[in-house]
Scaffold this motif. Structure first.
Motif, PDB file in Angstrom:
ATOM      1  N   GLU A  45      16.049 -72.808-104.568  1.00 26.26           N
ATOM      2  CA  GLU A  45      14.889 -73.546-104.778  1.00 26.26           C
ATOM      3  C   GLU A  45      15.410 -74.868-105.541  1.00 26.26           C
ATOM      4  OE1 GLU A  45      12.516 -71.134-107.407  1.00 26.26           O
ATOM      5  OE2 GLU A  45      14.126 -70.929-108.766  1.00 26.26           O
ATOM      6  N   PRO A  46      14.633 -75.922-105.757  1.00 22.54           N
ATOM      7  CA  PRO A  46      14.960 -76.840-106.565  1.00 22.54           C
ATOM      8  C   PRO A  46      15.190 -76.712-107.698  1.00 22.54           C
ATOM      9  CG  PRO A  46      12.849 -77.349-105.245  1.00 22.54           C
ATOM     10  CD  PRO A  46      13.291 -76.125-104.976  1.00 22.54           C
ATOM     11  N   ILE A  47      16.453 -77.190-108.248  1.00 21.03           N
ATOM     12  CA  ILE A  47      16.769 -77.014-109.780  1.00 21.03           C
ATOM     13  C   ILE A  47      17.517 -78.246-110.234  1.00 21.03           C
ATOM     14  CG2 ILE A  47      17.198 -74.449-109.336  1.00 21.03           C
ATOM     15  CD1 ILE A  47      20.192 -75.479-109.717  1.00 21.03           C
ATOM     16  N   ASP A  48      17.309 -78.442-111.619  1.00 17.68           N
ATOM     17  CA  ASP A  48      17.863 -79.366-112.351  1.00 17.68           C
ATOM     18  C   ASP A  48      19.244 -78.845-112.639  1.00 17.68           C
ATOM     19  OD1 ASP A  48      18.818 -81.456-114.103  1.00 17.68           O
ATOM     20  OD2 ASP A  48      16.960 -81.593-115.101  1.00 17.68           O
ATOM     21  N   LEU A  49      20.215 -79.387-111.761  1.00 14.56           N
ATOM     22  CA  LEU A  49      21.659 -79.121-111.912  1.00 14.56           C
ATOM     23  C   LEU A  49      22.041 -79.355-113.610  1.00 14.56           C
ATOM     24  CD1 LEU A  49      24.030 -77.971-110.468  1.00 14.56           C
ATOM     25  CD2 LEU A  49      24.626 -80.181-109.785  1.00 14.56           C
ATOM     26  N   ALA A  50      21.867 -80.494-113.924  1.00 20.02           N
ATOM     27  CA  ALA A  50      22.575 -80.551-115.318  1.00 20.02           C
ATOM     28  C   ALA A  50      21.709 -79.575-116.195  1.00 20.02           C
ATOM     29  CB  ALA A  50      22.276 -82.148-115.667  1.00 20.02           C
ATOM     30  N   ARG A  51      20.585 -79.407-116.398  1.00 16.58           N
ATOM     31  CA  ARG A  51      19.952 -78.552-117.050  1.00 16.58           C
ATOM     32  C   ARG A  51      20.491 -76.858-116.860  1.00 16.58           C
ATOM     33  NH1 ARG A  51      13.468 -77.172-117.313  1.00 16.58           N
ATOM     34  NH2 ARG A  51      13.600 -75.429-119.084  1.00 16.58           N
TER      35      ARG A  51
ATOM     36  N   GLU B 149      27.036 -88.657-111.167  1.00 16.46           N
ATOM     37  CA  GLU B 149      26.398 -88.307-109.649  1.00 16.46           C
ATOM     38  C   GLU B 149      26.017 -86.814-109.338  1.00 16.46           C
ATOM     39  OE1 GLU B 149      30.896 -88.048-109.816  1.00 16.46           O
ATOM     40  OE2 GLU B 149      29.588 -89.462-110.534  1.00 16.46           O
ATOM     41  N   ALA B 150      26.118 -85.984-110.700  1.00 16.06           N
ATOM     42  CA  ALA B 150      26.145 -84.516-110.634  1.00 16.06           C
ATOM     43  C   ALA B 150      24.524 -84.266-111.379  1.00 16.06           C
ATOM     44  CB  ALA B 150      26.969 -83.848-110.977  1.00 16.06           C
ATOM     45  N   GLN B 151      24.056 -85.549-111.856  1.00 15.54           N
ATOM     46  CA  GLN B 151      22.815 -85.299-112.979  1.00 15.54           C
ATOM     47  C   GLN B 151      21.588 -85.498-111.944  1.00 15.54           C
ATOM     48  OE1 GLN B 151      23.085 -87.306-116.738  1.00 15.54           O
ATOM     49  NE2 GLN B 151      25.372 -86.779-117.044  1.00 15.54           N
ATOM     50  N   ILE B 152      21.653 -84.529-111.032  1.00 10.71           N
ATOM     51  CA  ILE B 152      20.547 -84.636-109.933  1.00 10.71           C
ATOM     52  C   ILE B 152      20.015 -83.325-109.638  1.00 10.71           C
ATOM     53  CG2 ILE B 152      21.570 -86.570-108.792  1.00 10.71           C
ATOM     54  CD1 ILE B 152      22.885 -84.245-106.963  1.00 10.71           C
ATOM     55  N   TRP B 153      18.744 -83.308-109.069  1.00 14.79           N
ATOM     56  CA  TRP B 153      18.208 -82.121-108.479  1.00 14.79           C
ATOM     57  C   TRP B 153      18.866 -81.435-107.255  1.00 14.79           C
ATOM     58  CZ3 TRP B 153      13.864 -79.347-110.708  1.00 14.79           C
ATOM     59  CH2 TRP B 153      13.294 -79.812-111.708  1.00 14.79           C
ATOM     60  N   VAL B 154      19.011 -80.203-107.112  1.00 11.06           N
ATOM     61  CA  VAL B 154      19.846 -79.783-105.949  1.00 11.06           C
ATOM     62  C   VAL B 154      19.004 -78.456-105.292  1.00 11.06           C
ATOM     63  CG1 VAL B 154      21.986 -80.549-106.300  1.00 11.06           C
ATOM     64  CG2 VAL B 154      21.222 -78.512-107.254  1.00 11.06           C
ATOM     65  N   GLU B 155      19.253 -78.137-104.249  1.00  7.41           N
ATOM     66  CA  GLU B 155      18.710 -76.798-103.646  1.00  7.41           C
ATOM     67  C   GLU B 155      19.675 -75.560-104.138  1.00  7.41           C
ATOM     68  OE1 GLU B 155      16.056 -75.340-102.046  1.00  7.41           O
ATOM     69  OE2 GLU B 155      14.725 -77.448-101.880  1.00  7.41           O
ATOM     70  N   ALA B 156      19.528 -74.737-104.621  1.00  7.43           N
ATOM     71  CA  ALA B 156      20.404 -73.657-105.344  1.00  7.43           C
ATOM     72  C   ALA B 156      19.600 -72.368-105.714  1.00  7.43           C
ATOM     73  CB  ALA B 156      21.339 -74.021-106.093  1.00  7.43           C
TER      74      ALA B 156
END
Length: 761
Positions: free
Chosen positions: A452-458, A485-492
């Motif tokens: 699901e979409p998650i805030d990776l940094a958080r 570049e890693a402070q993004i929303w990702v599917e995980a």
């Protein structure tokens, strides 16, 4: 055409004409057969067969010519020059010899040239032989008729050599023989009808030279016929030998084989076929119908699957046999299994192959039993894990819940220290239990990722925050570095990602006595053009060597056996983390050296996602909430410790708590009173929580009342339990042991949503 018919009927002995035609056909047949064998041979054999072919065709044409000359009745004395006769024979054989190499070629042009050479030599043979005649009168020729006869042999000779090849069909071979025979006969009798003489004389007796010629021609004709008979005999003998070898090969086959003709009557079978059907062995004879054999089987009750349904089975068997290809398995009454395969031939016959597959069936049954036993063992293991999970989580929930409630009271320093030991021990047991269940789910293939979409940094910071305090207490520097570049929303799957990161960070903190622990996250492209996320956890701890690294990700392993005693742990965490990484399409690896610290690297594919729309924060619940806003909560749980834990957690909130000890009591209370939330255990006596939840939902539908939030508060924590809870109608699933903040936060969220829905309605 009239002149040719007149020549045959008035100037020739028709008996010798027939003999001449037969000799032409025999010579052509022998020559072409030897030519076909030569095309399939090599070396000296090819040369010998080619020579024999040339002699057969040349001598056959020569004997045809001179037998026809002996059949000629011109009414005058006829004598022959030996030179002309011999030269004509040499011309015929030489022409056939020159044509043979050309005829062996696959090229049509070469075969056309072979026909032209052969036809030319036969025409030359004829006219050289005629020129050797000694007649008492002058002989002249009708040039148009003579030319027509030469064209005739050219046409049929070329046609014969073009049609006849080593790939020619039977019809093509016969057509070639007929063409060459007709060509030779047409050449001779056409040319003889072109002969013109000045005077007539009365018939004279055959001269001495004529008798010698007749003897020579008879000898040559005998040689041609003898060669034809010998060749035919050799071929027949070869066929008999080939059939004998074929019969021996069929008898040596390990499978039963039988051939039935187009009327489905038995013609050929091998000994194995009789062995597989010993009761029918005495009946097997050429010509017996297949239906008679199966009728006998049915009468004896030999086919177990046909018992009680003989007519139906017979119809099915014959219907299968009529197909182009059919395979079936038959169980016999004596315990054997046969596989029967029917294959229909081009002329309507049937080839039947029978195999004894009794051993295969027995092995299949053994394998099936072993598979069933393995599946039963796997189910038993899963049930055992589920039961152990439930039985361990229930008292563990009491330990952790009571410890949390006790922490909210006034305690001395000594009591606080002992309470902390209880809390940490409970957390360790909970982690161990989760690791064991995760390992079982991964091994059985039942673990799935929920992306699901998650805030990776958080998510990364939340995972790191769990162990930052422990690191500070040990005097370690603790760094968390997340690249821009890693402070993004990702599917995980945020739960599994955090599980890997917390395991790596907790190990780093546990095995590091001084220095630092760092967690870094970057995004970088791969060699194939895709992008990936790279998580690295580094420390300055004890480290390990290459030999330890080789077994580090195995189950129940740690880098050093002494480390287990010094630091504790089961060695399950890294094994589960690597398997989770592979499920995510990534990999987990490490680098280390003894005393020099360690670095663990997690690489997973980067799947970017859009940030979801913001959701209003739920209203908080606290102990200072007004009395008139007290929640009415129904708690259904058969275990007194679990009920006490919930009471202790909810007591400061001033809620109205109604308690039921099983699902049936919960349903009765729900029907009699109105509640804001239902806390439902899953496994209870009398009526389980799933059934009770379904009854509550049915009652709401019946009464057309608002939907009351149901939280499945249970020690059944496996994924299938979560799905079952939602399928029954539960809104949330909270696994025991749970913390007070988890339960209070869930209540706040559900009651806030319920209030919003009521206002909207």
């Amino acid at each position: 055409m009239n002149f040719l018919i007149a020549c045959l009927t008035q100037q020739h002995d028709l008996r010798l004409v027939v003999v001449a035609a037969c000799l032409a056909l025999i010579g052509s047949a022998v020559g072409f057969r030897l030519l076909r064998l030569a095309a399939l041979s090599h070396g000296a054999r090819r040369m010998a067969l080619s020579t024999g072919s040339a002699l057969a065709i040349g001598v056959g044409a020569w004997t045809t010519h001179f037998v026809s000359m002996l059949a000629w009745l011109p009414g005058i004395p006829v004598q022959y020059q030996v030179t002309g006769v011999v030269v004509s024979l040499l011309v015929a054989v030489s022409g056939a010899g020159l044509a043979t190499p050309l005829a062996l070629s696959e090229s049509v042009v070469s075969r056309v040239l072979a026909g032209l050479v052969m036809s030319s030599s036969l025409a030359a043979m004829h006219f050289i032989g005629m020129d050797g005649l000694l007649l008492p009168v002058a002989m002249t020729w009708s040039l148009p008729i003579a030319g027509l006869s030469i064209g005739w042999i050219m046409l049929f000779g070329v046609g014969a050599y073009v049609v006849y090849s080593r790939r020619a069909s039977a019809l093509q071979q016969v057509s070639a023989l007929v063409a060459l025979t007709v060509g030779i006969a047409g050449l001779h009798y056409g040319a003889m009808s072109a002969v013109q003489m000045d005077a007539n004389f009365s018939a004279a007796a055959l001269s001495e030279s004529g008798r010698a010629l007749a003897f020579a021609v008879g000898l040559a004709a005998s040689m041609v016929v003898l060669t034809a008979g010998l060749l035919t005999g050799v071929e027949m003998w070869g066929r008999v030998g080939a059939l004998r070898h074929l019969r021996e090969a069929i008898d040596a086959m390990p499978d039963g084989l039988a051939f039935y003709d187009s009327d489905d009557r038995l013609r050929i079978w091998n000994s194995r076929y009789a062995e597989l059907c010993p009761e029918l062995a005495e009946q097997l004879r050429p010509g017996i119908p297949f239906t008679a054999l199966i009728d006998d089987d049915l009468a004896r009750g030999a086919v177990k699957d046909a018992l009680g349904r003989e007519a139906e089975w017979r119809a099915e068997r014959l219907a299968e046999r009529r197909r182009l290809s059919a395979t079936m398995e038959q169980r016999l009454s004596d315990g054997r299994w046969l596989r029967v395969q029917d294959r229909r031939t081009a002329d309507g016959g049937v080839v039947t192959v029978v195999n004894d597959i009794t051993d295969l069936k027995r092995n299949a049954e053994i394998l099936s039993s072993a598979r069933d036993a393995a599946e039963a063992a796997n189910r038993a293991k899963s049930e055992f894990l589920a039961n152990m999970s439930h039985e361990i989580r229930t008292p563990l929930n009491g330990v952790i819940g009571v410890a949390q409630a006790l922490a909210a009271t006034d305690l001395s320093d000594r009591q606080t220290e002992m309470l902390e030991l209880i809390r940490s021990s409970g957390a360790t047991l909970q982690t161990l239990l989760s690791d064991l269940l995760d390992l079982a789910r991964v091994e059985s293939g039942r673990m799935t990722l929920r992306e699901e979409p998650i805030d990776l940094a958080r998510a990364v910071r939340e995972a790191a925050d769990l162990y930052e305090a422990s690191a500070r207490e040990k005097g370690l520097q603790f760094f968390v570095d997340i690249a821009p570049e890693a402070q993004i929303w990702v599917e995980a799957d945020v739960v599994r990602l955090k599980q890997i990161l917390t395991n790596l960070v907790s190990n780093a903190v546990k095995f590091t006595a001084k220095g630092f622990v760092s967690l870094r996250v970057t995004a970088a492209p791969l060699a194939d053009g895709t992008s990936s996320l790279r998580f690295s956890v580094e420390d300055t701890g004890v480290g390990f060597d290459a030999a330890a690294k080789a077994r580090l990700f195995a189950r129940f392993e740690q880098a050093d056996g002494t480390i287990t005693r010094r630091f504790g742990g089961t060695g399950l965490g890294l094994a589960i983390c690597r398997q989770l990484a592979e499920m995510m399409g990534g990999q987990l690896d490490c680098e280390s050296e003894p005393g020099g610290g360690s670095a663990f690297f997690l690489t997973v594919p980067l799947k970017t996602a859009e940030a979801p729309a913001p959701v209003p924060a739920p209203k908080s619940m606290d102990a200072e909430a007004p009395a008139e806003q007290a929640l009415r909560i129904l708690l259904a749980d058969d275990h007194p410790t679990n009920r006490k834990v919930v009471e202790l957690i909810l007591a400061p909130l001033g809620v109205e708590l109604a308690i039921a000890e099983n699902g049936e009591q919960a349903v009765d209370l729900y029907r009699d009173q109105a509640f804001d939330v239902v806390l439902m255990d899953m496994q209870m006596p009398v009526m389980d929580g799933l059934t009770a939840t379904r009854r509550i939902r049915a009652f709401e539908t019946e009464q057309r009342s608002n939907r009351t939030p149901v939280i499945m508060l249970t020690a059944n924590a496996l994924p299938e339990h979560v799905r079952a809870a939602h399928d029954a109608g539960a809104d949330e699933h909270l696994a025991k042991p749970f913390s007070a903040p988890e339960l209070i936060g869930l209540l706040a969220a559900l009651t806030s949503d319920a209030a919003a829905e009521s206002e909207a309605a």
